[in-house]
Enzyme design. Structure first.
Site, PDB file in Angstrom:
ATOM      1  N   THR A  70      -3.533 -14.686   4.914  1.00 20.98           N
ATOM      2  CA  THR A  70      -4.631 -14.620   3.953  1.00 20.98           C
ATOM      3  C   THR A  70      -5.167 -16.000   3.615  1.00 20.98           C
ATOM      4  OG1 THR A  70      -3.026 -14.664   2.155  1.00 20.98           O
ATOM      5  CG2 THR A  70      -3.792 -12.488   2.906  1.00 20.98           C
ATOM      6  N   LYS A 107       1.609   2.196  -8.607  1.00 20.39           N
ATOM      7  CA  LYS A 107       1.377   3.505  -9.236  1.00 20.39           C
ATOM      8  C   LYS A 107       2.694   4.117  -9.714  1.00 20.39           C
ATOM      9  CE  LYS A 107      -2.905   4.756  -6.894  1.00 20.39           C
ATOM     10  NZ  LYS A 107      -3.200   3.553  -6.173  1.00 20.39           N
ATOM     11  N   ASP A 140       0.797  -1.227   0.000  1.00 17.71           N
ATOM     12  CA  ASP A 140       0.000   0.000   0.000  1.00 17.71           C
ATOM     13  C   ASP A 140       0.833   1.283   0.000  1.00 17.71           C
ATOM     14  OD1 ASP A 140      -2.289  -1.532  -0.014  1.00 17.71           O
ATOM     15  OD2 ASP A 140      -2.457  -1.521   2.162  1.00 17.71           O
ATOM     16  N   GLU A 141       2.100   1.206  -0.435  1.00 26.14           N
ATOM     17  CA  GLU A 141       2.916   2.411  -0.510  1.00 26.14           C
ATOM     18  C   GLU A 141       2.796   3.091  -1.854  1.00 26.14           C
ATOM     19  OE1 GLU A 141       4.315  -0.663  -0.394  1.00 26.14           O
ATOM     20  OE2 GLU A 141       5.684  -0.838   1.261  1.00 26.14           O
ATOM     21  N   GLY A 142       2.153   2.450  -2.804  1.00 26.80           N
ATOM     22  CA  GLY A 142       2.034   3.038  -4.132  1.00 26.80           C
ATOM     23  C   GLY A 142       3.070   2.519  -5.116  1.00 26.80           C
ATOM     24  N   LYS A 143       3.636   1.340  -4.847  1.00 28.13           N
ATOM     25  CA  LYS A 143       4.650   0.764  -5.753  1.00 28.13           C
ATOM     26  C   LYS A 143       4.099   0.595  -7.158  1.00 28.13           C
ATOM     27  CE  LYS A 143       5.293  -2.958  -3.365  1.00 28.13           C
ATOM     28  NZ  LYS A 143       4.436  -2.843  -2.198  1.00 28.13           N
ATOM     29  N   HIS A 147      -3.162  -4.852  -7.062  1.00 28.72           N
ATOM     30  CA  HIS A 147      -2.700  -3.565  -7.553  1.00 28.72           C
ATOM     31  C   HIS A 147      -3.787  -2.989  -8.456  1.00 28.72           C
ATOM     32  CE1 HIS A 147       1.240  -4.608  -6.004  1.00 28.72           C
ATOM     33  NE2 HIS A 147       1.070  -5.781  -6.567  1.00 28.72           N
ATOM     34  N   THR A 148      -4.206  -1.777  -8.176  1.00 32.87           N
ATOM     35  CA  THR A 148      -5.205  -1.112  -8.997  1.00 32.87           C
ATOM     36  C   THR A 148      -4.521   0.013  -9.757  1.00 32.87           C
ATOM     37  OG1 THR A 148      -6.926  -1.601  -7.386  1.00 32.87           O
ATOM     38  CG2 THR A 148      -7.400   0.136  -8.987  1.00 32.87           C
ATOM     39  N   ASN A 166      -1.696 -12.500  -3.009  1.00 28.37           N
ATOM     40  CA  ASN A 166      -2.324 -11.926  -1.818  1.00 28.37           C
ATOM     41  C   ASN A 166      -2.346 -10.401  -1.882  1.00 28.37           C
ATOM     42  OD1 ASN A 166       0.521 -12.108  -1.585  1.00 28.37           O
ATOM     43  ND2 ASN A 166       0.406 -11.690   0.587  1.00 28.37           N
ATOM     44  N   ALA A 167      -1.572  -9.841  -2.788  1.00 30.68           N
ATOM     45  CA  ALA A 167      -1.545  -8.388  -2.961  1.00 30.68           C
ATOM     46  C   ALA A 167      -2.261  -8.026  -4.255  1.00 30.68           C
ATOM     47  CB  ALA A 167      -0.099  -7.908  -3.009  1.00 30.68           C
TER      48      ALA A 167
END
Length: 132
Positions: A128, A18, A13-16, A41-42, A38-39
């Site tokens: 998860t 983006k 959730d650090e924006g990697k 990315h949008t 498990n992660a």
């Protein structure tokens, strides 16, 4: 060969994703080198929103070779579903490369993960339960 490496330090959730998308136009390859599905990315590219888990975001650009490296934990069911969903939206996934040394998740891994969490009771890790 010069490289740009994006590393997170805050459990995600650090924006990697983006940031990777911001510099993608200058890259030949986008390599996912660790983690698993498990992660999520949008990304918003060309006014369209894409939610990806395993496939590197570089797949959204014709000039980039997307690579899933040997440190990634791959559930083949999730990977195939993600490729199918991207293809259905007109994204060409034919240049995607998958390391033969990537870690493979089988159905029994997810079951073992859930059983281990249940066994730990109040001391559970809070995984998860995806076998990762």
């Amino acid at each position: 060969m010069p490289a740009t490496v994006v590393v997170g330090t805050q459990w995600g959730d650090e924006g990697k994703g983006k940031f990777t998308d911001l510099v993608a136009a200058e890259m030949d390859m986008v390599v996912r080198y660790q983690g698993g599905h498990n992660a999520g990315h949008t990304l918003v590219v060309g006014g369209q929103t894409f939610k990806i888990q395993l496939v590197p975001s570089g797949v959204l650009y014709d000039h980039i070779t997307p690579v899933i490296g040997n440190g990634v934990v791959v559930d083949p069911r999730v990977l195939i579903a993600e490729i199918d969903a991207l293809t259905a939206r007109g994204i060409d996934c034919s240049s995607l490369k998958l390391s033969g040394n990537a870690h493979l998740i089988m159905p029994y891994h997810t079951e073992l993960d859930a059983l281990h969490e249940r066994h730990l009771g109040n001391a559970k890790l809070g995984t998860t339960k995806l076998g990762i």
